[in-house]
Design an enzyme around this catalytic site. Sequence first.
Site, PDB file in Angstrom:
ATOM      1  CG  HIS A   1      -1.919  -1.010   1.323  1.00 52.80           C
ATOM      2  ND1 HIS A   1      -3.221  -0.815   0.912  1.00 52.80           N
ATOM      3  CD2 HIS A   1      -1.854  -2.277   1.759  1.00 52.80           C
ATOM      4  CE1 HIS A   1      -3.908  -1.933   1.094  1.00 52.80           C
ATOM      5  NE2 HIS A   1      -3.108  -2.824   1.602  1.00 52.80           N
TER       6      HIS A   1
ATOM      7  NE  ARG B   1      -4.104   8.871   9.501  1.00 48.97           N
ATOM      8  CZ  ARG B   1      -3.964   9.103  10.788  1.00 48.97           C
ATOM      9  NH1 ARG B   1      -4.977   9.555  11.488  1.00 48.97           N
ATOM     10  NH2 ARG B   1      -2.825   8.893  11.396  1.00 48.97           N
TER      11      ARG B   1
ATOM     12  CB  THR C   1     -10.287   4.589  -0.787  1.00 48.71           C
ATOM     13  OG1 THR C   1      -9.743   5.087   0.428  1.00 48.71           O
ATOM     14  CG2 THR C   1      -9.616   3.304  -1.166  1.00 48.71           C
TER      15      THR C   1
ATOM     16  CE  LYS D   1     -14.067   5.335   0.833  1.00 46.82           C
ATOM     17  NZ  LYS D   1     -13.178   5.415   2.014  1.00 46.82           N
TER      18      LYS D   1
HETATM   19  C1  26W Z   1       2.476   3.409  11.066  1.00 46.78           C
HETATM   20  C2  26W Z   1       2.957   2.389  10.090  1.00 46.78           C
HETATM   21  C3  26W Z   1       2.094   2.413   8.874  1.00 46.78           C
HETATM   22  C4  26W Z   1       2.615   2.832   7.650  1.00 46.78           C
HETATM   23  C5  26W Z   1       1.834   2.797   6.503  1.00 46.78           C
HETATM   24  C6  26W Z   1       0.767   1.989   8.937  1.00 46.78           C
HETATM   25  C7  26W Z   1      -0.021   1.952   7.799  1.00 46.78           C
HETATM   26  C8  26W Z   1       0.537   2.314   6.601  1.00 46.78           C
HETATM   27  C9  26W Z   1      -0.310   2.212   5.407  1.00 46.78           C
HETATM   28  C10 26W Z   1       0.452   1.625   4.255  1.00 46.78           C
HETATM   29  C11 26W Z   1      -0.796   3.615   5.116  1.00 46.78           C
HETATM   30  C12 26W Z   1      -2.041   3.544   4.279  1.00 46.78           C
HETATM   31  O1  26W Z   1      -3.122   3.477   4.786  1.00 46.78           O
HETATM   32  N1  26W Z   1      -1.838   3.607   2.958  1.00 46.78           N
HETATM   33  C13 26W Z   1      -2.960   3.909   2.094  1.00 46.78           C
HETATM   34  O2  26W Z   1      -3.573   2.682   1.655  1.00 46.78           O
HETATM   35  C14 26W Z   1      -4.742   2.978   0.881  1.00 46.78           C
HETATM   36  C15 26W Z   1      -5.424   1.655   0.547  1.00 46.78           C
HETATM   37  O3  26W Z   1      -4.691   0.965  -0.393  1.00 46.78           O
HETATM   38  C16 26W Z   1      -4.371   3.756  -0.389  1.00 46.78           C
HETATM   39  O4  26W Z   1      -5.587   4.111  -1.084  1.00 46.78           O
HETATM   40  C17 26W Z   1      -3.614   5.040  -0.024  1.00 46.78           C
HETATM   41  O5  26W Z   1      -3.153   5.663  -1.207  1.00 46.78           O
HETATM   42  C18 26W Z   1      -2.437   4.672   0.867  1.00 46.78           C
HETATM   43  O6  26W Z   1      -1.793   5.879   1.340  1.00 46.78           O
END
Ligand code: 26W
Length: 721
Positions: free
Chosen positions: A294, A484, A591, A595
């Site tokens: 992701h 975010r 996403t 929406k």
């Molecule tokens: C705190 C550690 C951490 C780092 C990154 C926790 C969670 C993440 C995720 C990879 C961040 C995240 O939510 N990424 C988002 O994922 C969505 C679903 O695929 C994408 O639509 C977003 O572009 C992406 O930023």
Amino acid sequence: MERELFLQELRKLDLHGKDAKRLYNEISSLAMKYIQASEKAKRCAHYLSIEFLIGRVFYNNLLELGVLQEVSEILKEKGVDIALFEEIEDAALGNGGLGRLAACYMDSGAAVGIPLYGYGIRYKYGLFRQKFEDGFQKEVPDDWQRFGDPWSIRKEDEKQIIRFADMQVNAVPYDMPLIGKRVNVLRLYQAEGSENAEKISGVLYPPDDTEDGKLLRIRQEYFLSAAAIGDIVRAYEKRHGNDYKYFAAENSIQLNDTHPVFAIPELIRVLQERGQTFRSALKIAKQVFNYTNHTILPEALEHWNVRLLKKILPEIADILVKINTSAKYIHKKEGYTPQECAAASAYVHSRRAFSMANTAVFIANKINGVAEIHSEIIKRDLFAAEYAHHPEKFENVTNGVAQRRWLELANPELSALLDEQIGQEWRVHFEELNKLNAYTATEETLAEFIQVKGKKKEQLFRYIEKAEGVKIGGERIVYAQVKRLHEYKRQLMTAFALLRLYYDLKEGKLKDLTPSVFLFGAKSAPSYFRAKGIIKYINEIIKLINADTETNGRLTGVFVTEYNVSYAEKIVAAADVSLQVSTAGLEASGTGNMKFMMNGAVTLGTMDGANIEIVEKAGKENNYIFGAHVDEIENLRKGGYDPNGFLKEHLEWNKAVKTLIDGTFSDGGEGYFRELYNSLTIGASWHKPDHYFIFRDLDEYYQTILRVNAYYRFRADFVAN
Ligand code: 26W
């Protein structure tokens, strides 16, 4: 579900003198009586995720049960407005996009009848609740269970024992129904057995800047992985005992980013415990696991230090070493160059740590990015070595969102208009929407659409007035940037554009500006200093422009508090313009962009993530695209980018940006604003000035905001396209 029996019992319920919480629990528990999980299919998909951003389940579940309308009517007869349950807080067991995507996948799997089971953690405290104090974000623990949790069933008898070198933890499952054509289950594990054990499911993403924090993160990820593997193996053994030849045929396990990657060594450990050799266990693992990436942000690519792992999970560490050895052997045999071997190595010697992404890529049967551009970037950069030798493993699976929640539930008025045009089938098979392509909206339909949008705005403005005490008057074009808070999403760029709009309006340069409102919603990670500074800065700007009686009839802003899934449902239905302005190449997909689009907003954005596919589908003329594309950004990164030169050449922008340090606004002496200014003009030890290229795109952004504003006046054309 016996709908009639449920509705009959509901009719008999005495609601007198019961508060929202009591009614919520009674009605939900009643519904649960009539819900049975479907028989687990022999062949199942399992989705492991550290986050599930479920949001409020009450309305969604009643909708999925096909009784939402009836319940609403029965309650009304009894003098209760179903909107009463807005008080019940969201279950925010997630951070952002990755967690909400997981929840949408669970919704959709059940809705279309796929046996898709979710495994997650039942955090005691989900994502914090946001408060604003003088424009600063303050975090308040989110005690989401204070409302009870009637939609989950505790399954004590199916608990797992999770073993660390220094402690043993009970993983107790709570099952939440996922309702649709079939009823699947989201199984969330709670850690029990001691005070230390309970910390493991205490809070989402505990800070990992200390060694103890890192250990807790590792414990959390292993806890989730081992509980899920234990559950999947137990169910399999009921059918086949110790014979693992069918395991891969009957189980696929999707790793939602690297957080559940410990499931790989754990499955191998469990299979070896049952007598499989490492080789045969490895072979099974390579057939069973798939991995979704992701993000390409380096700080999000997890590496776990081998010393820490050995401290609490020595067996897992050993298996990771063996996986690394196998990978090296296979890479050599398959002719990886030394550079490719190093880049694809599961064990990163220089960091004395395992790359969880490289481990996942070596084992995974399938690897996917979450939008076309992102899948190309991970094939070209992040996992270039593996792609060079195993291109067949890589796929793109662009994100999707559950239309039941984001259109049907969020916008029943638009849903009804869609039903009139193309029938109801789209509610289960969303691709039915393509029927609209062959179709030119009549004047009357356009008028209806404009009316629906107006209604959703009114509803949102009323909700904001109640929730925020902010009154948004009259007919306005609503620009929304809700997501975010992160520097790469460039809320700061929107802040500068909003300030410039205000100055130009003030100086009489925007005679015919369509009255506009800029709506922000965002939470910053508690430790993310710059993000918190940006929140404060935006709040300062909003305070300034809303107070100016000369201009606030035509330009105001609002920063909603506690932006969450339920708030998002209201905002996506009401907005006219969806602001998706990340630096090209950095938003894996997004996403929110989808929406907003499905609720009839236009996208004002950069060619990044799924925006690119949205523009392809909805047509460039229907969207407002600006800014550098990813190849230009990558060139600028190599050199020649001069943010200070931009400020010298554009005095009107310099005036806006200088407000960070010229005393126009105050950050209470906390130093946020000076630090933001420096990040743009000087840079920092870890990056060059303006490393998200705000000044490269800012002017185009501003012109595009004005263009959409001008075009909006011709409303019928605006919506027609
Ligand atoms: C705190 C550690 C951490 C780092 C990154 C926790 C969670 C993440 C995720 C990879 C961040 C995240 O939510 N990424 C988002 O994922 C969505 C679903 O695929 C994408 O639509 C977003 O572009 C992406 O930023």
